[in-house]
Enzyme design. Sequence first.
Site, PDB file in Angstrom:
ATOM      1  N   GLY A  69     -13.892 -22.492  -9.996  1.00 54.16           N
ATOM      2  CA  GLY A  69     -12.740 -22.798  -9.076  1.00 54.16           C
ATOM      3  C   GLY A  69     -13.341 -22.784  -7.709  1.00 54.16           C
ATOM      4  N   THR A  70     -14.190 -21.684  -7.222  1.00 49.76           N
ATOM      5  CA  THR A  70     -14.726 -21.650  -5.980  1.00 49.76           C
ATOM      6  C   THR A  70     -15.253 -23.073  -5.527  1.00 49.76           C
ATOM      7  OG1 THR A  70     -14.974 -19.486  -6.237  1.00 49.76           O
ATOM      8  CG2 THR A  70     -16.406 -20.705  -4.469  1.00 49.76           C
ATOM      9  N   ASN A 147      -2.276 -15.984  -7.114  1.00 57.11           N
ATOM     10  CA  ASN A 147      -3.233 -15.151  -7.853  1.00 57.11           C
ATOM     11  C   ASN A 147      -2.758 -13.609  -7.740  1.00 57.11           C
ATOM     12  OD1 ASN A 147      -4.713 -15.905  -5.459  1.00 57.11           O
ATOM     13  ND2 ASN A 147      -6.030 -14.083  -5.961  1.00 57.11           N
ATOM     14  N   GLN A 175      -4.508 -20.606 -11.178  1.00 55.36           N
ATOM     15  CA  GLN A 175      -3.742 -19.944 -11.864  1.00 55.36           C
ATOM     16  C   GLN A 175      -2.357 -20.498 -12.498  1.00 55.36           C
ATOM     17  OE1 GLN A 175      -3.919 -16.531 -12.285  1.00 55.36           O
ATOM     18  NE2 GLN A 175      -5.691 -16.348 -10.674  1.00 55.36           N
ATOM     19  N   SER A 195     -10.385 -23.819 -12.900  1.00 50.27           N
ATOM     20  CA  SER A 195     -11.437 -23.019 -13.523  1.00 50.27           C
ATOM     21  C   SER A 195     -11.325 -22.382 -15.093  1.00 50.27           C
ATOM     22  CB  SER A 195     -11.392 -21.807 -12.739  1.00 50.27           C
ATOM     23  OG  SER A 195     -12.322 -20.934 -13.094  1.00 50.27           O
ATOM     24  N   CYS A 321     -11.562 -10.130  -5.839  1.00 51.09           N
ATOM     25  CA  CYS A 321     -12.560 -10.373  -4.821  1.00 51.09           C
ATOM     26  C   CYS A 321     -12.467  -9.487  -3.625  1.00 51.09           C
ATOM     27  CB  CYS A 321     -12.337 -11.753  -4.416  1.00 51.09           C
ATOM     28  SG  CYS A 321     -12.006 -12.932  -5.626  1.00 51.09           S
TER      29      CYS A 321
HETATM   30  C1  LIG Z   1     -10.172 -17.169  -9.803  1.00 51.88           C
HETATM   31  C2  LIG Z   1      -9.444 -17.852  -8.693  1.00 51.88           C
HETATM   32  C3  LIG Z   1     -10.834 -18.952  -7.755  1.00 51.88           C
HETATM   33  C4  LIG Z   1     -11.978 -18.976  -7.998  1.00 51.88           C
HETATM   34  O1  LIG Z   1     -12.454 -19.464  -9.344  1.00 51.88           O
HETATM   35  P1  LIG Z   1     -13.837 -19.179 -10.164  1.00 51.88           P
HETATM   36  O2  LIG Z   1     -13.781 -20.070 -11.027  1.00 51.88           O
HETATM   37  O3  LIG Z   1     -13.958 -17.689 -10.164  1.00 51.88           O
HETATM   38  O4  LIG Z   1     -14.828 -19.559  -8.789  1.00 51.88           O
HETATM   39  C5  LIG Z   1     -10.002 -19.442  -6.952  1.00 51.88           C
HETATM   40  N1  LIG Z   1      -8.540 -19.597  -6.658  1.00 51.88           N
HETATM   41  C6  LIG Z   1      -7.588 -18.911  -7.507  1.00 51.88           C
HETATM   42  C7  LIG Z   1      -6.317 -18.995  -7.162  1.00 51.88           C
HETATM   43  C8  LIG Z   1      -8.209 -18.089  -8.522  1.00 51.88           C
HETATM   44  O5  LIG Z   1      -7.366 -17.465  -9.208  1.00 51.88           O
END
Ligand SMILES: *Cc1c(COP(=O)(O)O)cnc(C)c1O
Length: 387
Positions: A69-70, A147, A175, A195, A321
Site C-alpha cells: 500500500g505504501t 484506518n 482499508q 494492499s 505506524c
Molecule cells: C496499511 C495501510 C497502508 C500501508 O499499506 P502497506 O501495505 O502496509 O504498505 C496505507 N494506507 C492505509 C489506509 C493503511 O491502512
Amino acid sequence: MIYLDSAASTPIHEEVLQEMLPYFKEQYGNPSSIHRYGRLAAKAIDIARKRIAELINAKQNEILLTSGGTESNNTALFGIMRQNKARQIITSDIEHDAILEPCKRLQREGFDVIYLPVDNYGTVDIEKLKNSITKETALVSIMFANNEVGTIQPIKEIAQICKQHNILFHTDAIQAVGKIPIDVKDIGVDLLSISSHKINGPKGIGALYIKNGTKLAPFILGGGQENGMRSGTENVANIVGFGKACYLAKENLDKNVIHMKNLRDHLTSRIINEISHVSINGSMENKTPNNTHFTFLGVNGEDLIIKLDEHGVAASTGSACSVKTQKASHVLMAMGFSHEQITGSLRMTVGLYNTISEMDQTVDILKKVIQELRSVSPFKTKYDFTS
Ligand SMILES: *Cc1c(COP(=O)(O)O)cnc(C)c1O
C-alpha cells in the site's frame, strides 16, 4: 490470544498459503525468461493480475503490482505530480502517513498541498474541496476509509467533483477493500491503492489501479517490468498469494461483511452497556464493518493496550505506524478531540477468524482492566467511575 488488530494486518488465509508454496520451490523461474519455467511464472502472474482486477472491476492492464500500500500511494502521488504541469494537490488531514509523508516531500519540492479538514466523525469537508480547486489542481487524493476510526468517505461524490473539473482522483482504498464492494468504473476514480496483507494475503505486495490513459512518471527504473512502470523481477509467490486473497475476498465479501459486522456490533453494544464514561468514535452509518473505536475517559490508551496484551488481547490505539513516533493521533486531532479524549482511545478491528466468544471474553477482560486503570487514574476525582 485474541487478535483484534486486523486493520494493522491479517493472518494469511490457508488457501492463499497453499497456492503460494510451489512458487518458492518447484516453480522458481523468472517471469521474463523464455523457457517453460519463465512461462509458467508469467502465466501465474497473469492469473493473479486478473483476479486483482476483478475484485475492483478494473481491466487487467490497469493493475500495477507494487510492494504494498505504501508504494502504491507513493507511486500515485509522485508519478502524477512529476509529469504534470499543474502544481497543486488536494488531500485531507486524516490520511495515512503513506500519503502525508509523500505530500510533505512534494511540498519541499515546491508543490502546493491543501489539506482538507474533517468533521467530528472524520468525514471530509466537501464544500471546502469544491472551494479549494483551482486551475493549478492536478490531483485530489482522499482515502476511501480511515484506518483509525473506520469512517468511509463520500468517494463517489468526490470523484464526480474531480471529473467536473478535469482533475485526477486517487483514493487510498486499503482499508475499504474486502469490506465494501468497490467498482472503480462505477465510482469513476483514476487511481486506487490496495494492499494484500490487510485482506489475508502476504505482506510486501499490493497494487495501484491506474485507469487506462492516465499518465504517470515511472518510479523504479531497470529491466522494464510492469510495462516500464516498476522494474525489477516480480515477486511471483507474493503476487500469486495476493491474487488468491483478492479472489477469496470477492467470493466471500457478503459473508465476510456479515461475520465482521456481527462481531463488531456485539462487542460494541456490550462495551457501551457495561462500561461507564465511554464514547464511540467515528461515523456510525459510514463505518467499515470491522472497526470499532472508543474513548474511555480517565484511561491512558497505551497502558490499556499493554494491560490487554497481558490478558491475551491484541488491540491498538490507532495506527500501528504512529506507535514508533509516539505522537498523538493526527486523525483524532483533526476530528477535534481533546488531548484527554485522544489519550483514552482504543481501536479494535475484527477479522475473519474472530468468534463471538472472543468478543465476550474481550469485554470481560476490558471491564476488569479499565476498572484497575481507573482506580489509579489522576482523573478519578473528576469523574464518578463507580456509577
Ligand atoms: C496499511 C495501510 C497502508 C500501508 O499499506 P502497506 O501495505 O502496509 O504498505 C496505507 N494506507 C492505509 C489506509 C493503511 O491502512
